[in-house]
Design an enzyme around this catalytic site. Structure first.
Site, PDB file in Angstrom:
ATOM      1  N   ASN A   1      14.692   2.552  12.623  1.00 44.16           N
ATOM      2  CA  ASN A   1      15.450   1.466  11.998  1.00 44.16           C
ATOM      3  C   ASN A   1      16.166   0.626  13.051  1.00 44.16           C
ATOM      4  O   ASN A   1      16.148  -0.611  13.004  1.00 44.16           O
ATOM      5  CB  ASN A   1      16.501   2.032  11.031  1.00 44.16           C
ATOM      6  CG  ASN A   1      15.917   2.514   9.720  1.00 44.16           C
ATOM      7  OD1 ASN A   1      14.753   2.269   9.423  1.00 44.16           O
ATOM      8  ND2 ASN A   1      16.723   3.211   8.943  1.00 44.16           N
TER       9      ASN A   1
ATOM     10  N   ARG B   1       2.415  -5.751   1.166  1.00 41.52           N
ATOM     11  CA  ARG B   1       2.109  -4.630   2.054  1.00 41.52           C
ATOM     12  C   ARG B   1       1.204  -3.679   1.285  1.00 41.52           C
ATOM     13  O   ARG B   1       1.557  -3.240   0.195  1.00 41.52           O
ATOM     14  CB  ARG B   1       3.379  -3.895   2.481  1.00 41.52           C
ATOM     15  CG  ARG B   1       4.412  -4.751   3.201  1.00 41.52           C
ATOM     16  CD  ARG B   1       5.550  -3.891   3.739  1.00 41.52           C
ATOM     17  NE  ARG B   1       6.709  -4.686   4.099  1.00 41.52           N
ATOM     18  CZ  ARG B   1       6.855  -5.321   5.265  1.00 41.52           C
ATOM     19  NH1 ARG B   1       5.890  -5.253   6.153  1.00 41.52           N
ATOM     20  NH2 ARG B   1       7.948  -6.021   5.524  1.00 41.52           N
TER      21      ARG B   1
ATOM     22  N   ARG C   1       6.479  -8.935   7.646  1.00 36.78           N
ATOM     23  CA  ARG C   1       6.848  -8.556   9.007  1.00 36.78           C
ATOM     24  C   ARG C   1       6.303  -7.187   9.406  1.00 36.78           C
ATOM     25  O   ARG C   1       6.435  -6.214   8.680  1.00 36.78           O
ATOM     26  CB  ARG C   1       8.364  -8.570   9.169  1.00 36.78           C
ATOM     27  CG  ARG C   1       8.835  -8.261  10.587  1.00 36.78           C
ATOM     28  CD  ARG C   1      10.314  -8.429  10.733  1.00 36.78           C
ATOM     29  NE  ARG C   1      10.701  -9.829  10.650  1.00 36.78           N
ATOM     30  CZ  ARG C   1      11.727 -10.285   9.932  1.00 36.78           C
ATOM     31  NH1 ARG C   1      12.429  -9.442   9.203  1.00 36.78           N
ATOM     32  NH2 ARG C   1      12.024 -11.557   9.924  1.00 36.78           N
TER      33      ARG C   1
ATOM     34  N   HIS D   1       6.388 -12.835  -2.236  1.00 42.36           N
ATOM     35  CA  HIS D   1       6.917 -11.480  -2.239  1.00 42.36           C
ATOM     36  C   HIS D   1       6.811 -10.829  -3.613  1.00 42.36           C
ATOM     37  O   HIS D   1       7.047  -9.621  -3.761  1.00 42.36           O
ATOM     38  CB  HIS D   1       8.390 -11.526  -1.776  1.00 42.36           C
ATOM     39  CG  HIS D   1       8.990 -10.203  -1.450  1.00 42.36           C
ATOM     40  ND1 HIS D   1      10.002  -9.638  -2.201  1.00 42.36           N
ATOM     41  CD2 HIS D   1       8.733  -9.322  -0.454  1.00 42.36           C
ATOM     42  CE1 HIS D   1      10.331  -8.470  -1.682  1.00 42.36           C
ATOM     43  NE2 HIS D   1       9.593  -8.250  -0.618  1.00 42.36           N
TER      44      HIS D   1
ATOM     45  N   TYR E   1       9.450   5.855  -1.970  1.00 45.86           N
ATOM     46  CA  TYR E   1      10.324   4.787  -2.442  1.00 45.86           C
ATOM     47  C   TYR E   1      10.465   4.881  -3.950  1.00 45.86           C
ATOM     48  O   TYR E   1       9.473   5.051  -4.664  1.00 45.86           O
ATOM     49  CB  TYR E   1       9.748   3.409  -2.109  1.00 45.86           C
ATOM     50  CG  TYR E   1       9.813   2.989  -0.659  1.00 45.86           C
ATOM     51  CD1 TYR E   1       9.851   3.916   0.379  1.00 45.86           C
ATOM     52  CD2 TYR E   1       9.808   1.645  -0.312  1.00 45.86           C
ATOM     53  CE1 TYR E   1       9.897   3.523   1.696  1.00 45.86           C
ATOM     54  CE2 TYR E   1       9.850   1.239   1.018  1.00 45.86           C
ATOM     55  CZ  TYR E   1       9.886   2.188   2.018  1.00 45.86           C
ATOM     56  OH  TYR E   1       9.927   1.800   3.325  1.00 45.86           O
TER      57      TYR E   1
ATOM     58  N   ARG F   1      21.905  -0.372  -1.755  1.00 45.80           N
ATOM     59  CA  ARG F   1      21.564   0.665  -0.776  1.00 45.80           C
ATOM     60  C   ARG F   1      21.902   0.260   0.650  1.00 45.80           C
ATOM     61  O   ARG F   1      22.448   1.047   1.421  1.00 45.80           O
ATOM     62  CB  ARG F   1      20.065   0.986  -0.857  1.00 45.80           C
ATOM     63  CG  ARG F   1      19.579   1.875   0.281  1.00 45.80           C
ATOM     64  CD  ARG F   1      18.127   2.266   0.122  1.00 45.80           C
ATOM     65  NE  ARG F   1      17.249   1.130  -0.056  1.00 45.80           N
ATOM     66  CZ  ARG F   1      16.735   0.410   0.947  1.00 45.80           C
ATOM     67  NH1 ARG F   1      17.040   0.688   2.190  1.00 45.80           N
ATOM     68  NH2 ARG F   1      15.912  -0.597   0.697  1.00 45.80           N
TER      69      ARG F   1
ATOM     70  N   HIS G   1      14.678   1.672  -3.945  1.00 49.15           N
ATOM     71  CA  HIS G   1      14.053   0.388  -3.635  1.00 49.15           C
ATOM     72  C   HIS G   1      13.950  -0.548  -4.838  1.00 49.15           C
ATOM     73  O   HIS G   1      13.730  -1.745  -4.670  1.00 49.15           O
ATOM     74  CB  HIS G   1      12.649   0.633  -3.052  1.00 49.15           C
ATOM     75  CG  HIS G   1      12.025  -0.557  -2.420  1.00 49.15           C
ATOM     76  ND1 HIS G   1      11.003  -1.265  -3.022  1.00 49.15           N
ATOM     77  CD2 HIS G   1      12.271  -1.183  -1.245  1.00 49.15           C
ATOM     78  CE1 HIS G   1      10.640  -2.263  -2.234  1.00 49.15           C
ATOM     79  NE2 HIS G   1      11.395  -2.243  -1.143  1.00 49.15           N
TER      80      HIS G   1
END
Length: 716
Positions: free
Chosen positions: A58, A380, A410, A440, A473, A569, A597
């Site tokens: 991270n 993704r 990304r 997205h 997730y 979160r 998530h």
């Protein structure tokens, strides 16, 4: 680590900081909470090590993207200030202090874990004596497996300083040639193809790091030289990709941009604490560190690499494996997803319920002769994607398949370019969306021939079509055959593929067209109810909350008396509990076995939450300016009664009453673990042991009821 984590006090020195927390420091505080899980005595030892490595990866990404962006602002003399009124230079100064503190804490945690691992028979031999047998094996391994791969390079006028790749690690060796006493500097760059840790033979799990192995065996690499010392280093480079608005070919642009990213300017140089001064000076001179942070480490260089040790085959030191359930609703219809969805809406709660149902939805569409078209967004999808395979199978079966592949995801740009190429070769119409907006939204749309006409089946998700992250997730997958949703999904695809902006929508709300305005309207409606003396409340679950406009609307609603409970979160720039500003707002962060998530909004509509009249939405969007203004996102209303109850009365209530994985955010920026409760509650354990509502089908009436969750007023 302590159970209270405090943000840098510098955020409280400006007027704007009285209203907002700094975005970057809030993120660092989140990563401190992740690191705290590595100290959680309730977790198995290797899972604690996993959290330590996650905190490291991270931090790497934060440096490569966020810190690199701020350094670029300073270099270009951009005077824009952050939400809390700090310049880029001021933020970099505060970040530097926080990063040094965080990295030091990571090394402290590693020293503790290393000792505990050794007690369990997992030993890191770095710096320790080896047995004669281990020494002989290691020498043989080094000669056969390492020497052929590495390339030592002298650093002198005839051999310029080599390029060091992003996240690259190397070692500099000061040497003296025995024949004439000449001083020579040699560099060994460690190829990423080599294992970071090598396991020595034997029952005990003994590992040695690749850098320690190279330092131990340096004499074998440099015969005829005396090794005077060594210096291990690692660099991170600017990895953010900026898309030029006049890019003529997005695919070609991104192929070039990915290559440029590998050669981005150095943003962090990490060194061993005891590095030779001459080695450090050489690195500083050769790497052009004008914008870079130099970090000296008393421990492991590149702590994210410890993830390799987690793979040790010790199930007793890991979480007990969890197998997600397959929804009974689908099984009751003999696996026919379309029949189950046609009967009524269904929501799937990942990872407690299997992501396979999403894949099966597409597989069934691919093989069903009555399906004529599939449209799919891909943000993704992972490296081994069953979703991609299903879309290719559909195209090969003669379906009209359209895939919106987002190249700007990304660190997945290269993978998405690969998938786009595969899909195009299969005859699928691949669209890359907008140049300046990311697509997205998570949408899958299947058009099926039925009853002399067409019916559209839709899947809307809060997470990606990624089979690996779907196991860790927590996300929601919503399936519906509502004709309004189908028509709106079609409008969204036409917007992305043909720039045909919808004049209206019937059910869904999308950004950047109207999602922000819709949230504002519902927040204002709650404020109006409060002003009239009616019950008024807002619940929201988000990954991040940074948009000042949205935060200000929540502040205003709080001032009017709306009770607002937020589960955020990660980053949160909103200051809760400030007298006269946010008295009625509470914020908590949940960090646990699974990564929270899903994005959810709930508005009370004149009653106490939870209630049947409440307006409930799931969304792909976080509370960030980019999601509301610069991305294509969806806000999906939940109207089916069973699904409504599952999202509001189960998922949201469980998040609000959790005591074992929750941190409360204070008005000063500190996060405090929820203390021991009289009736402790762990939401992850709850959902691992209790089936969902909408997925249970006829089992709901069988007497095996899902335990009802109760919210104690004032406890949230």
């Amino acid at each position: 680590m302590e159970d209270v984590l405090t943000a840098n006090p510098e955020v409280a020195t400006t007027t704007a900081a009285n209203r907002y927390f700094n975005r970057e420091l809030s993120w660092l505080s989140f990563n401190q909470r992740v690191l705290s899980e590595a100290c959680n005595p309730n977790y198995p030892l290797l899972e604690r090590l996993r959290y330590l490595s996650i905190s490291g990866s991270n931090l790497d990404e934060f440096m490569m993207v966020r810190v690199a962006g701020l350094a670029g602002q300073v270099q270009r003399q951009i005077e824009e200030v952050s939400i809390d009124g700090m310049t880029a230079a001021q933020q970099l100064s505060a970040i530097r202090e926080a990063v040094i503190e965080l990295e030091s804490a990571q090394q402290d945690v590693w020293r503790t874990l290393r000792e505990e691992l050794a007690q369990e028979g997992i030993v890191l031999a770095d710096g320790k004596r080896l047995t004669p047998l281990q020494t002989r094996w290691l020498r043989d391994y080094f000669v056969k497996h390492i020497v052929p791969v590495i390339t030592p390079q002298a650093i002198d006028p005839a051999h310029p300083f080599p390029f060091v790749a992003n996240q690259g690690m190397g070692i500099l060796f000061p040497l003296i040639r025995t024949s004439d006493g000449a001083h020579v500097m040699e560099m060994v760059l460690i190829p990423q193809a080599l294992p970071r840790f090598i396991r020595l033979p034997g029952e005990e799990a003994t590992y040695i790091s690749i850098e320690d192995l190279l330092c131990r065996k340096a004499a074998l690499l440099f015969p005829g030289f005396r090794v005077q010392g060594h210096g291990v280093f690692r660099i991170l480079r600017d990895s953010d990709l900026e898309v030029e608005e006049d890019a003529e070919d997005l695919v070609r642009y991104f192929r070039t941009a990915i290559q440029r990213r590998r050669r981005g300017s150095v943003i962090l140089l990490q060194l061993q604490d005891d590095i030779e001064p001459a080695v450090e000076q050489l690195l500083r001179e050769q790497l052009r560190l004008d914008r870079a942070m130099v970090l000296k480490t008393r421990g492991v260089v590149g702590i994210s690499g410890l993830s390799a040790l987690v793979e040790e085959d010790r199930p007793d030191l890991k979480f007990e494996p969890y197998s997600p359930r397959y929804p009974e609703r689908i099984r009751e219809h003999d696996g026919d997803c379309f029949a189950a969805i046609r009967e009524k809406d269904i929501i799937i709660h990942h990872p407690y319920e299997s992501f396979e149902v999403v894949v099966d939805f597409l597989r069934q569409a691919a093989s069903d002769p009555d399906v004529i078209a599939i449209k799919q967004t891909l943000y993704r999808a992972g490296k081994q994607s069953a979703v991609i395979a299903a879309l290719i199978a559909a195209a090969e079966a003669g379906k009209a398949v359209t895939a919106v592949v987002e190249l700007k995801a990304r660190f997945d740009e290269e993978q998405n370019l690969h998938w786009a190429s595969q899909l195009e070769r299969a005859g699928i119409q691949v669209i890359y969306g907008f140049v300046d907006w990311k697509t997205h939204a998570k949408v899958s749309m299947v058009v099926r021939r039925e009853d002399g006409g067409y019916r559209t089946y839709c899947h809307f998700g809060t997470g990606n079509y990624h089979p690996v992250t779907a196991r860790t997730y927590t996300d929601l997958s919503f399936f519906t055959a509502d004709p309004r949703a189908g028509r709106d999904a079609g409008r969204l695809f036409n917007f992305v593929t043909g720039y045909v902006e919808p004049q209206r929508t019937e059910l869904l709300t999308m950004s950047p067209i109207g999602l922000r305005e819709t949230l504002y309207e519902y927040i204002e409606a709650e404020a109006e109810n409060a002003r009239k003396g009616k019950p008024a409340a807002i619940w929201a679950k988000l990954n991040s909350l940074t948009d000042p406009g949205l935060i200000d609307r929540l502040y205003a609603a709080s001032a009017d008396g709306v009770q607002i409970s937020l589960v955020v979160r990660g980053i949160c720039c909103l200051r809760p509990g400030v007298p006269g500003l946010s008295d009625n707002i509470t914020v908590k962060s949940i960090i646990g076995r699974f990564l929270e998530h899903s994005r959810i909004w709930a508005f009370a509509c004149g009653g106490l939450l939870p209630n049947a009249r409440a307006k409930v939405f799931i969304s792909s969007a976080d509370g960030m300016t980019r999601n509301l203004d610069r991305r294509v996102e969806l806000l999906v209303p939940i109207r089916n009664r069973t699904v409504h109850d599952q999202v509001l009365d189960q998922v949201m209530v469980a998040n609000l009453i959790d005591t074992e994985q929750s941190w409360l955010l204070g008005s000063d920026g500190s996060y405090r673990r929820v203390g021991k409760a009289e009736n402790p509650f762990n939401l992850h354990r709850y959902f691992m042991t209790n089936p969902s509502l909408s997925g249970r089908g006829a089992a709901l009436t069988s007497g095996h009821k899902v335990p009802k969750l109760a919210l104690r007023r004032g406890a949230a």
